[in-house]
Each structure stands twice: as C-alpha cells, then as structure tokens.
Write a protein that holds these residues in place. Structure first.
Motif, PDB file in Angstrom:
ATOM      1  N   ALA A 112       0.836  -1.206   0.000  1.00  0.00           N
ATOM      2  CA  ALA A 112       0.000   0.000   0.000  1.00  0.00           C
ATOM      3  C   ALA A 112       0.870   1.255   0.000  1.00  0.00           C
ATOM      4  CB  ALA A 112      -0.921   0.006   1.205  1.00  0.00           C
ATOM      5  N   ASP A 113       0.491   2.221  -0.826  1.00  0.00           N
ATOM      6  CA  ASP A 113       1.191   3.508  -0.902  1.00  0.00           C
ATOM      7  C   ASP A 113       0.449   4.490   0.007  1.00  0.00           C
ATOM      8  OD1 ASP A 113       2.583   5.776  -1.529  1.00  0.00           O
ATOM      9  OD2 ASP A 113       2.202   5.684  -3.687  1.00  0.00           O
ATOM     10  N   ILE A 114       0.871   4.618   1.243  1.00  0.00           N
ATOM     11  CA  ILE A 114       0.137   5.428   2.227  1.00  0.00           C
ATOM     12  C   ILE A 114       0.207   6.925   1.943  1.00  0.00           C
ATOM     13  CG2 ILE A 114       0.366   3.695   4.027  1.00  0.00           C
ATOM     14  CD1 ILE A 114       2.561   5.417   5.275  1.00  0.00           C
ATOM     15  N   GLU A 115       1.124   7.351   1.087  1.00  0.00           N
ATOM     16  CA  GLU A 115       1.246   8.774   0.754  1.00  0.00           C
ATOM     17  C   GLU A 115       0.146   9.240  -0.197  1.00  0.00           C
ATOM     18  OE1 GLU A 115       3.424  10.736   2.254  1.00  0.00           O
ATOM     19  OE2 GLU A 115       4.158   8.990   3.363  1.00  0.00           O
ATOM     20  N   PRO A 131      -3.895   3.379  -3.114  1.00  0.00           N
ATOM     21  CA  PRO A 131      -3.139   2.891  -4.268  1.00  0.00           C
ATOM     22  C   PRO A 131      -2.037   1.927  -3.851  1.00  0.00           C
ATOM     23  CG  PRO A 131      -3.272   5.289  -4.245  1.00  0.00           C
ATOM     24  CD  PRO A 131      -3.779   4.809  -2.927  1.00  0.00           C
ATOM     25  N   LYS A 132      -1.684   1.049  -4.787  1.00  0.00           N
ATOM     26  CA  LYS A 132      -0.571   0.138  -4.555  1.00  0.00           C
ATOM     27  C   LYS A 132       0.720   0.792  -5.057  1.00  0.00           C
ATOM     28  CE  LYS A 132      -3.175  -4.160  -4.955  1.00  0.00           C
ATOM     29  NZ  LYS A 132      -3.323  -5.423  -5.700  1.00  0.00           N
ATOM     30  N   LYS A 133       1.820   0.422  -4.461  1.00  0.00           N
ATOM     31  CA  LYS A 133       3.111   0.889  -4.934  1.00  0.00           C
ATOM     32  C   LYS A 133       3.356   0.303  -6.317  1.00  0.00           C
ATOM     33  CE  LYS A 133       5.035   1.228  -0.293  1.00  0.00           C
ATOM     34  NZ  LYS A 133       5.980   0.656   0.675  1.00  0.00           N
ATOM     35  N   GLU A 134       4.128   1.016  -7.123  1.00  0.00           N
ATOM     36  CA  GLU A 134       4.368   0.585  -8.496  1.00  0.00           C
ATOM     37  C   GLU A 134       4.946  -0.823  -8.571  1.00  0.00           C
ATOM     38  OE1 GLU A 134       3.481   1.946 -11.395  1.00  0.00           O
ATOM     39  OE2 GLU A 134       2.468   3.499 -10.233  1.00  0.00           O
ATOM     40  N   GLU A 135       5.886  -1.143  -7.698  1.00  0.00           N
ATOM     41  CA  GLU A 135       6.512  -2.465  -7.755  1.00  0.00           C
ATOM     42  C   GLU A 135       5.569  -3.575  -7.309  1.00  0.00           C
ATOM     43  OE1 GLU A 135       7.811  -0.465  -3.887  1.00  0.00           O
ATOM     44  OE2 GLU A 135       7.762   0.120  -5.976  1.00  0.00           O
ATOM     45  N   ALA A 136       4.470  -3.226  -6.650  1.00  0.00           N
ATOM     46  CA  ALA A 136       3.532  -4.242  -6.156  1.00  0.00           C
ATOM     47  C   ALA A 136       2.399  -4.521  -7.135  1.00  0.00           C
ATOM     48  CB  ALA A 136       2.951  -3.799  -4.823  1.00  0.00           C
TER      49      ALA A 136
END
Length: 146
Positions: A112-115, A131-136
């Motif tokens: 998870a992209d907490i930002e 949103p999910k992080k790009e690598e995930a």
C-alpha cells in the motif's frame, strides 16, 4: 450423587426449564439487538490491480465527523460522539436519534502507498482508495508459445 452433563446445544435445560428462554427473549429484543449490531459500521474491502478500496457504511454523519489517520501500517477510521439535546418543547415517548463513537483499524499491507490515500464521503458511505506501490502492481503480459 448424580452428575448431569451440560449440553450447550440444548435450548431448555432440564435443571432450569425456561431459564434460557427468558434471556433469549430479553437479549433477542430488537432494542438490544439493534444496539449491539449498530455499534460498529459495516465495511466492504476490495482489491484491484491498481489499488485497495474500503467502503464504510456510516449514514447520518458528515464528512467533518470522521478522522482518518495512518500510523506506520495501521489505518484508523474514527468518529466522535454526537448528541442533540434540542427538544423544541416536545415530549418524546421514544427517542433514538444519537450517534455513538466508533473506531475501526485496518493493518495495511506493505504494497500500500500510504502517501497517496484518498477519502470521500458520499451518500452515507466513506470511500477510501489506497493505491498500490508501483513495484507491487500485478504485471500481466501475453506469453508466446513456441
């Protein structure tokens, strides 16, 4: 001395007939049942390739009533208690309008992209997009068979 086995599946105990029925009728009353079920709002959690989505049903509130925070990997959604003592000279036989405080906490996955978390409150439902992080993000490609 006689030993009597306790069977929790049996509704009426032969030792105290009607004892369980009394508690079931009192605790099963809609007044108590509604209070137990409404203390924590219902939540739907879904996931796509791009993001996690949380929907929290909390009708009758305003967006200013919510506090959404993230600390480390813990997402916390809470509200304060609201009561209106405005009686307008009316005598009430039964008054059920009130909002109770609640807190729901969710552990976010490492992906998870907490930002970039976004929240919106519409039609009694709090929507959170995480949103999910790009690598995930799941990478999908067609593999050619040789």
């Amino acid at each position: 001395m006689t030993l009597v086995k306790f069977n929790p599946e049996k509704k009426n105990s032969s030792l105290l007939p009607g004892f369980n029925d009394i508690f079931e009728s009192v605790l099963g009353d809609t007044f108590f049942t509604d209070r137990r079920l409404s203390s924590v709002p219902a939540v739907n959690i879904s996931e796509s390739n791009e993001e996690y989505h949380i929907e929290l049903a909390a009708p009758g509130l305003k967006k200013d009533d919510f506090k959404v925070s993230v600390e480390r990997d813990m997402l916390t959604i809470s509200t304060g208690q609201h009561t209106e003592n405005n009686s307008d000279g009316k005598t009430y036989n039964r008054r059920e309008y009130s909002y109770s405080a609640f807190t729901r906490a969710f552990t976010l996955p490492e992906s998870a992209d907490i930002e970039r978390i976004q929240a919106a409150y519409t039609d009694g439902i709090l929507h959170l997009n995480i949103p999910k992080k790009e690598e995930a993000k799941a990478v999908s490609r067609q593999i050619e068979i040789q």
